[in-house]
Design a protein around this motif. Structure first.
Motif, short mmCIF file in Angstrom:
data_model
loop_
_atom_site.label_atom_id
_atom_site.label_comp_id
_atom_site.label_asym_id
_atom_site.label_seq_id
_atom_site.Cartn_x
_atom_site.Cartn_y
_atom_site.Cartn_z
N ARG A 90 72.32 27.30 14.70
CA ARG A 90 71.00 26.87 14.26
C ARG A 90 70.61 25.55 14.91
NH1 ARG A 90 70.20 27.36 8.01
NH2 ARG A 90 70.57 29.49 8.67
N ARG A 91 71.61 24.69 15.16
CA ARG A 91 71.31 23.43 15.83
C ARG A 91 70.85 23.65 17.29
NH1 ARG A 91 76.46 19.70 13.98
NH2 ARG A 91 76.06 19.72 11.73
N LEU A 92 71.41 24.66 17.96
CA LEU A 92 71.11 24.92 19.37
C LEU A 92 69.89 25.81 19.56
CD1 LEU A 92 74.69 25.51 20.78
CD2 LEU A 92 73.31 23.44 20.95
N MET A 103 63.37 26.01 24.09
CA MET A 103 62.67 25.12 25.01
C MET A 103 63.13 25.33 26.45
SD MET A 103 60.37 22.87 25.37
CE MET A 103 60.12 22.39 23.65
N ILE A 104 64.43 25.48 26.69
CA ILE A 104 64.95 25.73 28.04
C ILE A 104 64.42 27.05 28.58
CG2 ILE A 104 67.04 26.16 29.37
CD1 ILE A 104 68.46 24.16 27.56
N LEU A 108 62.17 27.57 31.95
CA LEU A 108 62.58 28.46 33.04
C LEU A 108 61.53 29.51 33.33
CD1 LEU A 108 66.38 28.96 32.27
CD2 LEU A 108 65.35 27.59 34.08
N GLY A 109 60.90 30.05 32.30
CA GLY A 109 59.84 31.04 32.49
C GLY A 109 58.65 30.45 33.22
#
Length: 319
Positions: A86-88, A94-95, A99-100
């Motif tokens: 849940r922390r990640l 966002m990453i 990237l998209g």
């Protein structure tokens, strides 16, 4: 600390009340006992008991339960552990978004650089005109290349070209020499003999008609011979005149010839024979005067007499 604290091994005193029910099937409740407020360790931050530093210092999660209401013991609130997934989750989202966006930007840039915008926005008529211009340019370039290759071939074969030009000039000179009467000639042809009748001799007019008919039938070289074996080459400027003695002799190019007369001609025998025998032609005219024309085919007719050219006084070539 008391023996009671030592037995628990947690350093937390056992509260006297409220009593908690045991777990299922009479097993003791595994949750730790809440410490007594009077025995809080002064070393723990904000009065928290030892062993709770790591859990209490964690970043509070949005799903964590609210703080217990006043008057409710901390031991009655269940302990909640924060999941590392849940922390990640927010960072991973966002990453992925970044990237998209990066991939989309690269794709758009590649499409923009590889596509000619002027052609994609052009009308069909403009595209057809551009294609026609390109095809016309290709045809012109191919023609230029062919012309250059031909020039290169001629330059490389300069010696052959000069030899071919010399041969052509020689051939043309021979033809002109035969027509002008400056060269002898031989080939298939006819021998046309004129025999005068007892009442009327062969006139210059009848001989001239025969020469004209033979020229019209493709005669290439001619000469006329008399009974005295005198021979004159017949060319474009040759003239025929009856001799003033009225004895049947002729003057050809200033030279007197006596009968009978024989014209030797080089050309197509069949064509020339047909021209002489047409109705109202030379053969019929001489026969009407009481004379006779004898036409003989020759496989090799030789025209050996030569004409001496006269210098021109007035005529000049057109430059």
């Amino acid at each position: 600390m008391s023996d009671e604290h030592t037995q628990t091994g947690t350093g937390w005193p056992q509260p006297a009340e409220p009593a908690r029910p045991d777990g299922p099937a009479g097993e003791p409740d595994p949750r730790p006992e809440a410490p007594d407020p009077d025995e809080l360790s002064p070393l723990s931050p904000q009065g928290s008991p030892p062993g709770e530093d790591e859990d209490s210092s964690a970043t509070p999660d949005a799903d964590a339960p609210a703080e217990p209401a006043e008057g409710v013991a901390a031991a009655e609130q269940p302990a909640t552990a924060v999941s590392p997934w849940r922390r990640l989750s927010s960072a991973a989202v966002m990453i992925g978004v970044l990237l998209g966006l990066l991939g989309f930007t690269l794709a758009v840039q590649l499409k923009t650089t590889s596509t000619d915008s002027s052609l994609t926005t052009a009308r069909q008529e403009d595209l057809v005109r551009i294609l026609y211009d390109l095809e016309a340019r290709e045809i012109r370039l191919r023609q230029d290349v062919a012309a250059l290759e031909e020039s290169q071939r001629q330059l490389r074969s300069g010696e052959q070209g000069r030899q071919a030009a010399l041969e052509e000039a020689t051939r043309r000179a021979d033809e002109l020499g035969i027509l002008a009467g400056t060269l002898q000639a031989r080939g298939p042809g006819l021998a046309v003999r004129f025999q005068a009748g007892p009442a009327k001799p062969i006139s210059a007019m009848r001989v001239l008609d025969a020469v004209q008919e033979l020229r019209g039938a493709g005669a290439e070289a001619m000469q006329i011979s008399g009974g005295d074996r005198a021979t004159v080459r017949i060319v474009a400027s040759t003239y025929f005149v009856d001799h003033e003695s009225r004895d049947g002799s002729l003057v050809v190019d200033g030279r007197r010839l006596t009968g009978p007369f024989t014209i030797t001609v080089v050309g197509d025998p069949a064509t020339m024979r047909t021209a002489l025998n047409i109705p109202g032609g030379v053969v019929a005219s001489v026969a009407g005067d009481g004379g006779n024309v004898i036409v003989e085919d020759r496989e090799v007719a030789e025209v050996s007499a030569l004409h001496v050219p006269r210098p021109l006084e007035h005529a000049r070539p057109v430059s």
